[in-house]
Write an enzyme that holds these catalytic residues in place. Structure first.
Site, short mmCIF file in Angstrom:
data_model
loop_
_atom_site.label_atom_id
_atom_site.label_comp_id
_atom_site.label_asym_id
_atom_site.label_seq_id
_atom_site.Cartn_x
_atom_site.Cartn_y
_atom_site.Cartn_z
N THR A 209 0.95 -1.32 -0.07
CA THR A 209 -0.12 0.23 0.03
C THR A 209 1.10 1.37 0.06
OG1 THR A 209 -0.10 -0.24 2.53
CG2 THR A 209 -2.13 -1.09 1.05
N LYS A 235 4.03 -7.06 3.79
CA LYS A 235 3.97 -5.65 3.42
C LYS A 235 3.62 -5.05 4.92
CE LYS A 235 0.54 -3.20 3.15
NZ LYS A 235 -0.04 -2.52 4.32
N THR A 246 0.86 -9.24 13.66
CA THR A 246 1.87 -8.64 12.86
C THR A 246 0.95 -7.87 11.60
OG1 THR A 246 1.46 -10.20 10.94
CG2 THR A 246 3.02 -10.75 12.58
N GLU A 330 6.66 4.59 7.44
CA GLU A 330 6.25 6.04 6.39
C GLU A 330 7.28 7.20 6.88
OE1 GLU A 330 1.55 4.66 5.74
OE2 GLU A 330 2.05 5.97 7.52
N SER A 458 -7.36 10.60 -0.18
CA SER A 458 -7.86 11.68 -1.30
C SER A 458 -7.01 11.20 -2.25
CB SER A 458 -7.24 13.18 -0.98
OG SER A 458 -5.78 13.48 -0.43
#
Lengths: 458, 458
Positions: A209, A235, A246, A330, A458
């Site tokens: 993702t 992932k 996890t 991230e 968005s």
């Protein structure tokens, strides 16, 4: 200049700043796209992020083919355009399947479904399959959520000739949107036609993702009568603070081992691997780890020293994948191990390590390459664990920064600042109280985390 | 263009971006300094931040003078240049003092000292004083920490003729640096000479660190025989997740009330005020709240209906100050109330409210004005509290966004997005399980939080 003029000027500057930032992001995007074009995989995300600076050098590793495991992936258009977003794994009859899952009380329909199916203990002879989509988590989607799971797993079961109770599914992406499962079922024939023992890298890409690189790890040990292989993919990038489970992880092996023994081995290795990482202290509704053993290695069933060697290798693969998830945290620019030793209890060691690893103040200091050990003291203090100010010692790498209730006399701001510039950091805390220890892995908190998450939908 | 060229270009751009950011910060600083020059207080920080957009309109409120309480502040040069950084409060003989403090296990020397002194129960007739410095927290400074506290409080005791056991101190700022207490003791004569019943605003400014505005609140009730006043000041902006205590808060009243009753009243109102706010989930080593009652109101001692009215007014002042701290949360652009109702227990209501209020993903979504209610679901799920997916309902303001295990049929993305543009937001969660409720206040997580904290020590 008048006050209002200053304000106007500062507002104008803010706009310029934003414009420059937008331009920069565009350049980074283009650069990432250029990189992607030079690789063999045309499966970049529409909303591409630059590849994490912490991504393993050398890209996706060579994973051994696991006898009895085939992969396929397709672009079903769930949410992303122009990239693969569904993966299918076929597991040969005789494959033992074990799993651990999120403990979230709002967990997704597919997680509940996997748990129910594993509890049924259907004999391994029936064969099995795993189907996973990215772009939509099918979480908090009411009764429709289970209907979507039934539609997808039922369709796979029919196409592969295995019972639906042996088809496990995961969904990852936005929460609370209905899963357009028709797009997945429409893609099943293509998926089945594409099944291939070598397609693991594309499968790893299909489940991404906000990930910036696909994650894989493997190990091979010598069994009695031949080699035993382990290969896993994962992932995960945000909403990472696994709770006894996890993110999405699939590990395959050709070892011969009974389902109950496999589950036990998996469960006892989760705490020090996937449960020892955190990106943002937020726990997903969809975390799932499946471990599948086909038993097709020529080696004898696992036992004795071989079983121990296998478990060590499995733990290595799990830790490798877990750390790769943190490397792709991230916005991450630093991978940080927080190592707590001599804590009063295991529970305390965990509390302290996680308090440090999740502290926004510690994580922003790391982003700023600031050796702000005072914030480590703060995090220890707030953790709720037993602590004695005068007994604890803090190290950044090998540098002793604090001990005996104060800054170490050996402390050098210069040396500490130089250390903080590295990509991979170690923060050690010696509590001086007992024998318990715990290592966890985290990353820094940067502007990019906010950019990624302020407009995720968005 | 080649990949390496792109990288070089992107690196160059990053540098330019940083340069522009530095320039911007300089302009903002100049603008803030220009604003400050037009006010009556020349006490701006060297490293000035623009005033929070959530600061109360109208600036620092008019606070009533409290008979028996005098304030003074000076610039002692602890860390900041050219701004006041020490405040002194003299409390008249007869003043009852109550306090609550951080539960951090690595709490600062001054906190331990305050707790020890309050436990001594020295009669109120002796008089009392409070001395506070900003710029240095005197936390994790070993044995030297207590020596600094002794030096400062001893010096104040001598100058004012009160016992050292009645001089309470706080320090706020960087952790782990030795407190240059000589600079404070050298400034005591100036402080004593400057004591004044009207100097509360400058005192509120002297205790600021990363705060962008001084915080004050007051209330007046009618007692039996005359008015009773309450006036309080607070500082706090980051490292805000009070644990059964607060940041730095000083509240004064002329009410007549015994110390034990005052302490009881304070303790029972902390949970729903200062313990109900969070900026970043990080708990300070230095949180302290002192409540001082001089008894100099013409009104009779508190009892019956007047005591109830007083307690309600006190809670109002405490909540007002707590919300001002959240309004000044580092980098905040939105003030958010998280209101949990019908939870299974008080403990659960608190867990759920704090899980939502501390979630980086919820807070970045709010910064991005994204009505991402799926992340609220995630936070409920990870909280550890009892939850039933199909019974809970989530509202943004008056807008029902999710119910019965799924997005509400009334949900309008347009309406939700419009709501998110407001400065002050309400996220309500109706758990549908029991009768417990809890409101907490938080702010969003923005780029400015990272800017402020990535280089706090430099």
């Amino acid at each position: 200049m008048a006050n209002t003029d200053w304000k106007a000027k500062s507002k104008k500057l803010k706009k310029k700043y934003k414009a420059l930032k937008a331009e920069l992001e565009l350049r980074i995007h283009d650069a990432a796209a250029a990189v992607a074009l030079t690789t063999d995989a045309p499966t970049t995300k529409t909303k591409t992020n630059a590849v994490s600076p912490l991504a393993p050098k050398g890209g996706f590793p060579e994973l051994p083919a696991i006898a009895g495991v085939e992969f396929a992936s397709v672009a079903a258009g769930i949410k992303y355009k122009g990239r693969k977003d569904v993966m299918l794994v076929r597991l040969a009859p005789g494959t033992a399947v074990a799993g651990v899952f999120t403990k979230s009380s709002t967990r997704a329909a597919c997680v509940l479904d996997c748990q129910a199916k594993l509890a049924m203990k259907v004999p391994a002879e029936a064969g099995a399959a795993i189907v996973v989509n990215s772009g939509n988590a099918n979480a908090f989607t009411g009764a429709l959520g289970q209907k979507s799971v039934d539609a997808v797993t039922g369709c796979v079961a029919k196409a592969l000739g295995v019972p639906a109770s042996r088809v496990f599914s995961s969904s990852t992406g936005v929460i609370g949107e209905p899963l357009p499962h028709d797009r997945i079922t429409a893609a099943i024939p293509d998926l089945v036609a594409g099944l291939n023992t070598d397609a693991v890298k594309m499968a790893a890409q299909a489940i991404m993702t906000t990930d910036t690189f696909p994650k894989g790890a493997s190990a091979t040990i010598e069994g009695d009568g031949g080699p035993i292989h382990i290969a896993g993919i994962a992932k995960g990038s945000g909403m990472i603070a696994p709770d006894m489970a996890t993110m999405l992880v699939y590990i395959f092996t050709d070892a011969k081992i009974a389902p109950a023994a496999l589950q036990k081995m998996l469960s006892r290795n989760v705490d020090d691997t996937f449960n020892a990482i955190t990106v943002d202290s937020d726990t997903s509704t969809s975390d799932a780890l499946l471990l599948c053993a086909t038993g097709q290695s020529p080696a004898a069933p696992l036992q004795g020293a071989t079983a121990k060697a296998f478990e060590a290798a499995l733990q290595g693969v799990m830790l490798d994948l877990a750390k790769q998830v943190t490397r792709d945290g991230e916005g991450a620019t630093k991978l940080v191990e927080v190592r707590v030793t001599r804590a009063a209890s295991d529970h305390d060691a965990h509390l302290i390590a996680m308090a440090i690893a999740n502290s926004p103040l510690v994580k922003t200091a790391i982003a700023g390459e600031d050796a702000n050990w005072g914030r480590v003291v703060m995090a220890i203090g707030k953790s709720g664990a037993q602590a004695d100010r005068d007994k604890l010692a803090i190290r950044f790498g090998d540098l002793l920064v604090a001990e005996k209730g104060w800054r170490s006399p050996k402390y050098s701001e210069e040396a500490a600042s130089a250390y903080m510039k590295q990509d991979e950091l170690l923060i050690s805390v010696d509590m001086g109280l007992g024998k318990a220890k715990k290592s966890v892995w985290t990353c820094d908190l940067t502007h990019a985390y906010i950019d990624i998450n302020a407009d995720y939908r968005s």
